[in-house]
Design a protein around this motif. Structure first.
Motif, short mmCIF file in Angstrom:
data_model
loop_
_atom_site.label_atom_id
_atom_site.label_comp_id
_atom_site.label_asym_id
_atom_site.label_seq_id
_atom_site.Cartn_x
_atom_site.Cartn_y
_atom_site.Cartn_z
N SER A 220 -41.62 73.01 10.80
CA SER A 220 -40.17 73.11 10.11
C SER A 220 -40.45 72.92 8.59
O SER A 220 -39.48 72.48 8.06
CB SER A 220 -39.32 72.24 10.72
OG SER A 220 -38.91 72.74 12.17
N VAL A 221 -41.47 73.25 8.00
CA VAL A 221 -41.83 73.21 6.57
C VAL A 221 -41.59 74.81 5.97
O VAL A 221 -42.31 75.54 6.29
CB VAL A 221 -43.08 72.77 6.21
CG1 VAL A 221 -42.97 72.99 4.70
CG2 VAL A 221 -43.25 71.32 6.66
N ARG A 222 -40.50 74.98 5.41
CA ARG A 222 -40.20 76.41 4.75
C ARG A 222 -40.99 76.52 3.38
O ARG A 222 -41.39 75.83 2.69
CB ARG A 222 -38.80 76.42 4.54
CG ARG A 222 -37.92 76.22 5.85
CD ARG A 222 -36.15 76.14 5.40
NE ARG A 222 -35.95 75.16 4.71
CZ ARG A 222 -35.77 75.46 3.33
NH1 ARG A 222 -35.66 76.87 2.75
NH2 ARG A 222 -35.18 74.47 2.55
N VAL A 223 -41.21 77.97 3.35
CA VAL A 223 -41.89 78.27 1.97
C VAL A 223 -41.30 79.52 1.43
O VAL A 223 -41.39 80.42 2.18
CB VAL A 223 -43.46 78.66 2.45
CG1 VAL A 223 -44.20 78.94 1.31
CG2 VAL A 223 -44.06 77.34 3.19
N ASN A 224 -40.88 79.39 0.33
CA ASN A 224 -40.18 80.68 -0.45
C ASN A 224 -40.73 80.73 -1.71
O ASN A 224 -41.35 79.85 -2.36
CB ASN A 224 -38.61 80.55 -0.40
CG ASN A 224 -38.15 80.51 1.15
OD1 ASN A 224 -38.19 81.61 1.67
ND2 ASN A 224 -37.71 79.47 1.45
N THR A 225 -40.49 81.92 -2.35
CA THR A 225 -41.08 82.33 -3.70
C THR A 225 -39.90 82.76 -4.48
O THR A 225 -39.28 83.84 -3.91
CB THR A 225 -42.01 83.28 -3.64
OG1 THR A 225 -43.46 82.44 -3.28
CG2 THR A 225 -42.53 83.72 -5.16
#
Ligand code: NAP
Length: 260
Positions: free
Chosen positions: A177-182
């Motif tokens: 549940s670690v989110r990654v966005n740019t």
């Protein structure tokens, strides 16, 4: 809207200036603790002082992020100080003009080291803590990953890789549940941008020409507009958003510029 960032510990690389400084300030305004990591002790301290003066919480860590040991130092110091890491903002970078013809194999590798490797290294070293906190990673990329710019192979390769790693890390970190966005900016007035435009033959004319092609309102994006999207994506208010590459650029990258 309460973003729920009270006392959350968020590392912001390059948080002393430009886009990173706006992100660090907004995190602190939302009650979070902004950990500013960058190469100039004086710049870092100035940014931290400004946040503290405004009633916010911040810490400065000096780091030349191209060095692996400095990336580890950023994570170790943050954990020693606060015992947790809730967010990582990979932001530091520079459009360093290492071209296909004008550059060299050595300068190309150095550009990757300064623009890309620390995104991986910091995420790698922070991972146990991000997992424990079910935290988030927010990368700052660039429209150059999509459009190219000419004469900047190292920077373009780095930003292209950051888009790819956004999807790659989002997948790898699903179970935790670690989110990654740019967030990808196009034209934002910052110290880096000012240096770049002034390196061109006729900066004033070039700037006017660029601004006239920005579809929404014919103006540059502000650092605060990049920060608003970035901090929202870090927060639990975007708790089901991951693997996204979002352009905060007034439509510069994707809209048909011949319409205006
Ligand atoms: P900026 O004004 O130069 O601020 C960046 C900060 O990061 C500076 O304090 C800089 O230190 C520091 N830094 C850069 N590389 C570092 C390294 N390897 N190790 C330690 N510190 C480092 O830059 P910005 O315009 O805000 O850009 C931030 C991010 O947005 C970058 O990733 C850039 O590619 C991206 N971006 C910006 C624009 C734009 O229009 N401004 C457009 C697209 C993407 P020094 O000042 O000492 O170098």
């Amino acid at each position: 809207m309460n973003l729920g960032l009270q006392d959350k510990v968020v590392i912001v690389t390059g948080g002393a200036k430009g886009i990173g400084a706006a992100i660090a300030e907004l995190i602190a305004q939302e009650g979070g603790i902004a950990v500013i990591a960058g190469r100039s002790e004086a710049d870092n301290n100035k940014a931290v002082d400004a946040i503290r003066k405004a009633g916010g919480k911040a810490l400065a860590i000096r780091a030349e992020l191209g060095k692996v040991e400095d990336c580890k130092h950023v994570i170790d110091t943050t954990v020693k100080e606060f015992g947790r890491i809730d967010g990582l903002v990979n932001n530091a970078g520079a459009n360093d003009g290492v071209g296909l013809e004008s550059g060299s194999p050595e300068r190309f590798m150095a550009s990757l080291q300064n623009n890309l490797s620390h995104y991986y290294n910091l995420a790698h070293f922070a991972l146990p803590y991000l997992k424990a906190a079910k935290g988030a990673i927010l990368n700052i990329g660039s429209k150059v990953a999509e459009t190219g710019q000419g004469n900047t192979s190292g920077y373009a390769a780095s930003k292209g890789a950051i888009n790819a790693l956004t999807r790659e890390w989002a997948v790898e970190l699903l179970p935790h549940s670690v989110r990654v966005n740019t967030v990808n900016p196009a034209e934002v007035w910052t110290p880096l941008y000012e240096t770049w435009i002034n390196s061109l033959p006729d900066p004033k004319a070039k700037l006017a020409s660029i601004v006239s092609k920005i579809p929404l309102e014919k103006r540059m994006t502000t650092s605060e507009e990049i920060a608003s999207m970035s901090v929202f994506l870090l927060s639990d208010k975007s708790s089901h958003t991951t693997g996204q590459i979002i352009y905060v650029d007034g439509g510069y990258t994707h809209l048909d510029r011949s319409i205006s």
